[in-house]
Design an enzyme around this catalytic site. Structure first.
Site, PDB file in Angstrom:
ATOM      1  N   CYS A   1      56.916  56.295  76.092  1.00 41.19           N
ATOM      2  CA  CYS A   1      55.954  57.212  75.464  1.00 41.19           C
ATOM      3  C   CYS A   1      54.619  56.480  75.391  1.00 41.19           C
ATOM      4  O   CYS A   1      54.511  55.439  74.746  1.00 41.19           O
ATOM      5  CB  CYS A   1      56.440  57.618  74.072  1.00 41.19           C
TER       6      CYS A   1
ATOM      7  N   LYS B   1      50.875  41.395  32.762  1.00 35.57           N
ATOM      8  CA  LYS B   1      51.700  40.201  33.006  1.00 35.57           C
ATOM      9  C   LYS B   1      52.781  40.151  31.939  1.00 35.57           C
ATOM     10  O   LYS B   1      52.467  40.358  30.758  1.00 35.57           O
ATOM     11  CB  LYS B   1      50.849  38.937  32.873  1.00 35.57           C
TER      12      LYS B   1
ATOM     13  N   LYS C   1      41.057  44.063  35.145  1.00 36.20           N
ATOM     14  CA  LYS C   1      40.970  43.249  36.361  1.00 36.20           C
ATOM     15  C   LYS C   1      39.536  43.210  36.868  1.00 36.20           C
ATOM     16  O   LYS C   1      39.015  44.217  37.353  1.00 36.20           O
ATOM     17  CB  LYS C   1      41.900  43.849  37.421  1.00 36.20           C
TER      18      LYS C   1
ATOM     19  N   PHE D   1      15.454  35.653  57.223  1.00 39.84           N
ATOM     20  CA  PHE D   1      16.906  35.494  57.306  1.00 39.84           C
ATOM     21  C   PHE D   1      17.615  36.689  56.636  1.00 39.84           C
ATOM     22  O   PHE D   1      18.495  37.326  57.206  1.00 39.84           O
ATOM     23  CB  PHE D   1      17.297  34.182  56.611  1.00 39.84           C
TER      24      PHE D   1
ATOM     25  N   GLU E   1      45.279  42.969  30.968  1.00 38.48           N
ATOM     26  CA  GLU E   1      43.949  42.373  31.146  1.00 38.48           C
ATOM     27  C   GLU E   1      43.136  43.147  32.181  1.00 38.48           C
ATOM     28  O   GLU E   1      43.564  43.258  33.331  1.00 38.48           O
ATOM     29  CB  GLU E   1      44.123  40.913  31.621  1.00 38.48           C
TER      30      GLU E   1
HETATM   31  S1  IVH Z   1      46.347  36.559  37.568  1.00 34.68           S
HETATM   32  C1  IVH Z   1      49.273  35.801  39.203  1.00 34.68           C
HETATM   33  N1  IVH Z   1      44.719  37.864  36.034  1.00 34.68           N
HETATM   34  O1  IVH Z   1      43.169  39.659  41.058  1.00 34.68           O
HETATM   35  C2  IVH Z   1      48.393  35.990  40.366  1.00 34.68           C
HETATM   36  N2  IVH Z   1      44.244  37.867  38.366  1.00 34.68           N
HETATM   37  O2  IVH Z   1      45.005  40.599  43.176  1.00 34.68           O
HETATM   38  C3  IVH Z   1      47.095  36.654  40.120  1.00 34.68           C
HETATM   39  N3  IVH Z   1      42.198  39.065  38.985  1.00 34.68           N
HETATM   40  O3  IVH Z   1      43.160  36.813  43.092  1.00 34.68           O
HETATM   41  C4  IVH Z   1      46.179  35.984  39.198  1.00 34.68           C
HETATM   42  N4  IVH Z   1      41.639  39.661  36.944  1.00 34.68           N
HETATM   43  O4  IVH Z   1      41.078  37.285  41.709  1.00 34.68           O
HETATM   44  C5  IVH Z   1      44.999  37.513  37.301  1.00 34.68           C
HETATM   45  N5  IVH Z   1      43.363  38.939  34.506  1.00 34.68           N
HETATM   46  C6  IVH Z   1      43.626  38.591  35.769  1.00 34.68           C
HETATM   47  C7  IVH Z   1      42.799  38.975  36.854  1.00 34.68           C
HETATM   48  C8  IVH Z   1      43.145  38.594  38.143  1.00 34.68           C
HETATM   49  C9  IVH Z   1      41.294  39.705  38.230  1.00 34.68           C
HETATM   50  C10 IVH Z   1      42.120  38.945  40.451  1.00 34.68           C
HETATM   51  C11 IVH Z   1      42.247  37.539  40.981  1.00 34.68           C
HETATM   52  C12 IVH Z   1      43.415  37.556  41.938  1.00 34.68           C
HETATM   53  C13 IVH Z   1      43.523  39.007  42.234  1.00 34.68           C
HETATM   54  C14 IVH Z   1      44.943  39.362  42.610  1.00 34.68           C
END
Ligand code: IVH
Length: 672
Positions: free
Chosen positions: A433, A285, A119, A37, A117
């Site tokens: 066009c 944020k 990401k 698979f 934070e």
């Molecule tokens: S807050 C408020 N905090 O990023 C709406 N997201 O592009 C977003 N992500 O779907 C959530 N680290 O998968 C937030 N410290 C963090 C994050 C985070 C990664 C990802 C999350 C979200 C995506 C948005």
């Protein structure tokens, strides 16, 4: 092997993959062992890597090791799982903060604190806790509806099952990221393309025992709905999460001022290689929850947060040629064809030069050695020319003044900036066009427009060159028996195509307007128009009126948009397209949601300066409560709200028409 054979071979493997999947996931009777698979999956991914044809929707690269829809129950998120807007530069961050401050009416003394934070690039999940117990776990899905993956999430050690802390809310939807550490991924390398795929694949296994085999981690960072949360800010919430037994990102920080965000960004970018999980930027944020609440959301992202993506990778290459591409709205975009180079794992052979002005400004020439950058999902672009490497006999690039279709191009004069546009365009002449017409058709079938599955750009090009489609209505009158006999097509693939086309014969008014591809009418404007005009009949009726009064009064639709709609209606072919589509499709009237908000279906207009509140915030408050904003005083207006120094003309007009006039505090009382 030639392309055609290659593709047929690919489809054969996809079919086999579908069959294995069906037996494994739906029928629970695997046809082959895991090894075979996985081998097939890798073969398919390998073919995709080596060829340029578009991936099949059932390709394992979209759905490594799981069948998304059928095996998990779908559950609606009580509060949608939003995405984030992106920032790529300090300038973007400055704008982000400026917009926030404007929205908050530039109240004096506000210094924004941010939770910064890193990401994590994983898979987001929502964990619902009731009375301290983890009861339901959902995947993000489309943001509105996720899949019930509770049992799989329960296998993750980082997710506590019972929480006894006193301050734990009665109910809360804790959200965070599921991911795999890079060191753990090493052992899974042969099976998955990257750590993110591995996390996604194992999280959605049918059998939780399979999920348990993979060392998934969870880091918490936000929440959806809550009952009884005491925290007043993001940093307080993050502290709570730790007390409750969740892991949070050790690199989180609370910072103020863009310059500090930038320093932190550079520091973390440097550390990136030493961290045991993939991060692709920093999320900022607004720390204060009360401010977050006031700021609210735009479309599907919060106004109070942004993702600052790590800087692009760049490489040096040579321009072999400059090609002019014509977009849907007639813009002539110069594209540099460069010697292929690998930039951050992606082979790049095209880089945009943006427009005529950009070429002039940077004096970019064919034969030049250039630095090319690729940032996130953005199209690679040329940053600068290495002048010392320029050949002696190189010549300045002459930008064509004619569209490849033969029409003379123009540069529009912008009334606001009092300058000519940097972009040269082929004027919109409906579908005359060829280049534009093809782009319009691609737009028409695209995801956010009619969303005809399987009808990709290549098919549009192909059908166009064979004369099968010239105008949107032709899509609904295809000669299927002819297509069935064409190379690369067969009974099944034609049946699939027919099915997806017929599926979209019923469509929302909003998508329909967007699909027409009228310049300046993007998703947001299409939505506004559909909400206000409500039906295709009303839209078509615009063509019969000499004025466009119905549009003038819509808040958010300005002169530019109205002019563009006028141009659209002044073209015979466009009228013919509309007439035909009206016959062939069922365009549903806009349903105004009876959300039952406090201002349900009432219309408002503002005049004068409001105190302690920007216009955008006022507008957003009205919309949140199911009311709408109009931009003129007419009989359709329910309330005129007056602030400081209102325009007398508007107040008089309202009085004459018997429109109710409110001051700001009376209006705010309506909202309780
Ligand atoms: S807050 C408020 N905090 O990023 C709406 N997201 O592009 C977003 N992500 O779907 C959530 N680290 O998968 C937030 N410290 C963090 C994050 C985070 C990664 C990802 C999350 C979200 C995506 C948005």
């Amino acid at each position: 092997m030639d392309d055609e054979k290659n593709y047929q071979n690919y489809l054969k493997k996809i079919k086999l993959f579908q069959k294995y999947n069906k037996h494994y996931y739906d029928l629970n009777q695997p046809l082959v062992d895991d090894y075979q698979f996985d081998k097939l999956k890798l073969e398919i991914i390998d073919i995709e890597k080596k060829n340029s044809f578009s991936k099949h929707k059932d390709s394992p690269s979209y759905s490594v090791g799981f069948k998304p829809s059928k095996i998990f129950k779908k559950i609606k998120h009580k509060s949608p799982m939003l995405s984030l807007a992106n920032a790529f530069s300090e300038e973007d961050l400055i704008n982000f903060e400026k917009k926030i401050l404007n929205f908050l009416n530039n109240e004096p003394g506000i210094i924004l604190n941010y939770s910064a934070e890193p990401k994590i690039d994983g898979i987001s999940a929502s964990l619902i806790f009731k009375n301290g117990k983890f009861v339901t776990g959902l995947s993000r899905g489309d943001g509105k509806e996720g899949e019930d993956i509770t049992e799989n999430l329960k296998t993750i050690e980082d997710i506590p099952y019972f929480i006894k802390s006193k301050n734990f809310p009665k109910e809360i939807d804790i959200r965070g990221e599921v991911f795999i550490q890079n060191s753990d991924f090493e052992k899974l390398k042969s099976k998955f393309a990257n750590p993110r795929n591995a996390a996604s694949g194992s999280l959605r296994q049918k059998d939780p025992k399979e999920t348990k085999k993979i060392p998934l981690k969870f880091i918490a960072y936000t929440f959806g709905y809550e009952k009884g949360l005491k925290a007043k800010s993001q940093d307080e919430y993050l502290k709570n999460l730790k007390e409750w037994g969740f892991k949070t990102n050790p690199l989180n920080k609370t910072l103020k001022k863009i310059e500090n965000l930038m320093t932190n960004y550079h520091e973390i970018e440097k550390k990136r290689g030493d961290i045991d999980f993939d991060i692709d930027g920093i999320v900022y944020k607004v720390n204060n929850f009360q401010l977050q609440k006031r700021l609210g959301n735009v479309a599907n992202a919060p106004r109070w947060a942004i993702a600052h993506k790590f800087s692009a990778n760049s490489a040096i290459s040579r321009i072999k040629d400059i090609e002019i591409q014509i977009g849907r709205t007639g813009a002539l975009t110069p594209v540099a064809k460069i010697n292929p180079v690998n930039i951050g794992g992606v082979v790049v052979s095209n880089a945009t030069l943006h427009n005529e002005e950009e070429i002039k400004r940077k004096d970019i020439r064919v034969g030049d050695t250039v630095i090319v950058e690729r940032a996130g999902d953005v199209i690679p672009h040329v940053i600068s020319v290495e002048l010392d490497k320029r050949e002696k006999n190189s010549k300045k690039y002459n930008f064509p003044t004619k569209c490849p279709c033969g029409f003379k191009t123009i540069k529009e004069f912008n009334k606001v900036t009092k300058k000519f546009d940097a972009v040269r365009r082929c004027p919109d002449r409906g579908y005359e066009c060829d280049k534009m017409a093809k782009e319009k058709l691609k737009h028409f079938v695209s995801k956010e427009a009619l969303n005809i599955e399987g009808f990709g750009k290549k098919i549009v090009e192909n059908f166009w060159s064979l004369g099968l489609i010239k105008l949107p209505q032709d899509i609904f009158n295809l000669n299927y028996s002819k297509i069935e006999n064409m190379d690369g097509w067969g009974k099944q693939s034609v049946a699939n195509l027919k099915y997806s086309i017929n599926l979209r014969k019923t469509i929302s008014f909003e998508r329909f307007i967007y699909a027409l591809g009228i310049r300046h009418i993007g998703l947001e404007n299409a939505k506004i128009i559909s909400k206000n005009l409500k039906s295709l009949k009303n839209f078509i009726a615009l063509s019969k009126k000499s004025n466009f009064d119905d549009l003038i009064n819509i808040d958010g639709i300005g002169e530019t948009q109205i002019n563009s709609i006028k141009v659209f209606f002044s073209n015979e072919t466009n009228l013919n397209v509309l007439k035909n589509l009206d016959k062939l499709l069922k365009v549903k009237d806009t349903e105004i949601s009876k959300a039952g908000g406090l201002l349900n279906n009432k219309t408002f207009m503002f005049t004068g300066k409001l105190s302690n509140m920007s216009r955008s915030e006022a507008k957003s408050l009205i919309e949140q409560n199911s009311g709408s904003i109009v931009s003129n005083v007419t009989k359709k207006l329910d309330y005129l709200i007056i602030g400081e120094k209102p325009t007398n003309r508007k107040v008089d007009a309202a009085k004459n028409l018997g429109v109710k006039i409110l001051d700001q505090s009376t209006w705010l009382k309506m909202l309780k």
